[in-house]
Motif scaffolding. Structure first.
Motif, PDB file in Angstrom:
ATOM      1  N   PHE A   7      86.691  83.326  -4.577  1.00 58.62           N
ATOM      2  CA  PHE A   7      86.217  81.963  -4.341  1.00 58.62           C
ATOM      3  C   PHE A   7      84.785  81.758  -4.809  1.00 58.62           C
ATOM      4  O   PHE A   7      84.408  80.640  -5.172  1.00 58.62           O
ATOM      5  CB  PHE A   7      86.379  81.591  -2.864  1.00 58.62           C
ATOM      6  CG  PHE A   7      87.719  80.986  -2.559  1.00 58.62           C
ATOM      7  CD1 PHE A   7      87.867  79.613  -2.421  1.00 58.62           C
ATOM      8  CD2 PHE A   7      88.846  81.790  -2.444  1.00 58.62           C
ATOM      9  CE1 PHE A   7      89.113  79.055  -2.156  1.00 58.62           C
ATOM     10  CE2 PHE A   7      90.088  81.243  -2.183  1.00 58.62           C
ATOM     11  CZ  PHE A   7      90.225  79.868  -2.042  1.00 58.62           C
TER      12      PHE A   7
ATOM     13  N   THR B 227      86.120  75.809  -4.887  1.00 61.86           N
ATOM     14  CA  THR B 227      87.226  75.165  -4.178  1.00 61.86           C
ATOM     15  C   THR B 227      88.210  74.563  -5.171  1.00 61.86           C
ATOM     16  O   THR B 227      87.992  74.581  -6.369  1.00 61.86           O
ATOM     17  CB  THR B 227      86.707  74.083  -3.229  1.00 61.86           C
ATOM     18  OG1 THR B 227      85.934  73.138  -3.988  1.00 61.86           O
ATOM     19  CG2 THR B 227      85.842  74.681  -2.139  1.00 61.86           C
TER      20      THR B 227
ATOM     21  N   GLU C 135      84.262  75.155   1.722  1.00 57.84           N
ATOM     22  CA  GLU C 135      84.662  76.272   0.865  1.00 57.84           C
ATOM     23  C   GLU C 135      85.118  77.464   1.692  1.00 57.84           C
ATOM     24  O   GLU C 135      86.138  78.104   1.391  1.00 57.84           O
ATOM     25  CB  GLU C 135      83.524  76.686  -0.063  1.00 57.84           C
ATOM     26  CG  GLU C 135      83.901  77.861  -0.971  1.00 57.84           C
ATOM     27  CD  GLU C 135      82.889  78.148  -2.055  1.00 57.84           C
ATOM     28  OE1 GLU C 135      82.830  79.302  -2.519  1.00 57.84           O
ATOM     29  OE2 GLU C 135      82.158  77.213  -2.460  1.00 57.84           O
TER      30      GLU C 135
ATOM     31  N   GLN D  94      88.516  76.780   3.184  1.00 58.61           N
ATOM     32  CA  GLN D  94      89.591  76.895   2.194  1.00 58.61           C
ATOM     33  C   GLN D  94      89.857  78.344   1.826  1.00 58.61           C
ATOM     34  O   GLN D  94      91.012  78.725   1.586  1.00 58.61           O
ATOM     35  CB  GLN D  94      89.257  76.087   0.936  1.00 58.61           C
ATOM     36  CG  GLN D  94      90.448  76.002  -0.013  1.00 58.61           C
ATOM     37  CD  GLN D  94      90.191  75.117  -1.219  1.00 58.61           C
ATOM     38  OE1 GLN D  94      90.135  75.602  -2.333  1.00 58.61           O
ATOM     39  NE2 GLN D  94      90.040  73.821  -0.989  1.00 58.61           N
TER      40      GLN D  94
END
Length: 351
Positions: free
Chosen positions: A223, A228, A307, A310
């Protein structure tokens, strides 16, 4: 007139602190809680992880490291996990280690909160984190929550919601986010990131969603590079391996390869519009500790909460995909379930 302007600025600051936390990195400062000069007193909850002595040595170095911005660990509450043997068996060892660094060991979280300005929530077991974090939020203390944020996605959502409710800044991150190469890729070194393969060890703990326990490190790398925009995840695993494939917006693809046997390491490869670049080597804990120190001084979380949430939704979707024999599971679906369960977890818990 100057007093009136000062009051107006304070009202505006408080409005942003309470209303915009989840979607921004706005500063949330309480009067007297963020000294412009002098020592920021840091407290630790949980002495059952190797991160504790490593972090405390950085904060309490002699002579003091100016990069630590005046932050010093002054107190610690030792108890974290009561059920995971690999965690609670280390409490005595790490208690002695922090005492040697001049840290006072206390008997309760309320006692700790009365002596500190900010908190490192270091309990290795994610299951107690919601209850522990609620005590910290109610005391108004900014907090770094070490990985995993919690043991499942619903608890993660509940923790971030509670932080928003109390207007308390928080963030969480694996130290792998702050390797030099990962940060360079995030900063545009290879142009737009079109894909990424990340890997790390991935031991599991039955009380936690599979990748939350240790795969979090590699997923954090993923990530950091991809950002995202993940839409769905499909996953497969064997006794010794994990493979999660995420589809991002714009047709980008990111994968996580977790290892439980053979040679293990941290890293990956990022594929950009301008170049392809390896991710690594691992840079140790210090880059993360520097971000924590800056956060404690400024009250500005370095990572958008959306973020991090997620990122955990990716891991929850991977676990659900395994239950469906590798079928793709959407981030939207797991978030809807988690939001509903978070309602139940927070019922009657927020003042």
């Amino acid at each position: 007139m100057p007093e009136r302007k000062q009051l107006a600025r304070l009202i505006i600051a408080l409005f942003f602190c309470w209303s915009g936390f989840l979607g921004s990195t706005a500063t949330c400062q309480e009067s007297g809680a963020n000294p412009a000069n002098g020592i920021i007193r840091v407290g630790i909850i949980g002495l059952d992880t190797s991160h504790v002595p490593a972090f405390a040595r950085e904060f309490n170095a002699v002579p003091a490291n100016p990069d630590m911005m005046g932050c010093r660990v002054v107190a610690a509450y030792p108890y974290g996990s009561r059920t995971i043997e690999s965690s609670y068996s280390r409490i005595s060892k790490y208690t002695e280690a922090v005492q040697e660094l001049g840290v006072t060991v206390v008997d309760s979280i309320p006692e700790l909160l009365g002596q500190v300005d900010c908190v490192l929530l270091e309990t290795n077991d994610g299951k107690p984190h919601l209850a522990q974090a609620l005590e910290v939020f109610k005391a108004g203390k900014p907090v770094f929550i070490d990985k995993p944020v919690a043991s499942n996605l619903a608890e993660v959502v509940a923790i971030y919601r509670a932080a928003q409710h109390y207007g308390v800044p928080m963030f969480s991150s694996s130290s792998l986010r702050y390797t030099d190469s990962a940060q360079a890729i995030r900063g545009g070194k290879i142009g737009k990131v079109l894909g990424c393969n990340a890997y790390s060890p991935a031991s599991t703990e039955p009380s936690h969603t599979d990748l939350f326990w240790y795969g979090i490190h590699g997923v954090e790398i993923l990530f950091t590079c991809m950002g995202t925009g993940c839409q769905s995840v499909s996953h497969t695993s064997t006794d010794g391996r994990e493979l999660a494939v995420g589809i991002w917006d714009g047709g980008r693809i990111g994968t996580f390869h977790g290892m439980r046997e053979g040679t293990k390491s941290y890293g990956g490869t990022a594929f950009g519009s301008d170049a392809i670049r390896p991710i690594g080597p691992y840079g140790g804990y210090k880059p993360l500790v520097l971000r924590i120190a800056k956060f404690f001084r400024t009250r500005k979380p370095p990572i958008d909460p959306a973020e991090t949430i997620q990122l955990y939704a990716f891991m929850q979707a991977a676990a659900e995909s395994t239950q469906r024999n590798g079928q793709a599971v959407t981030i939207t679906e797991v978030m809807q379930v988690a939001e509903s369960k978070a309602d139940e977890l927070l019922s009657d818990k927020l003042d």
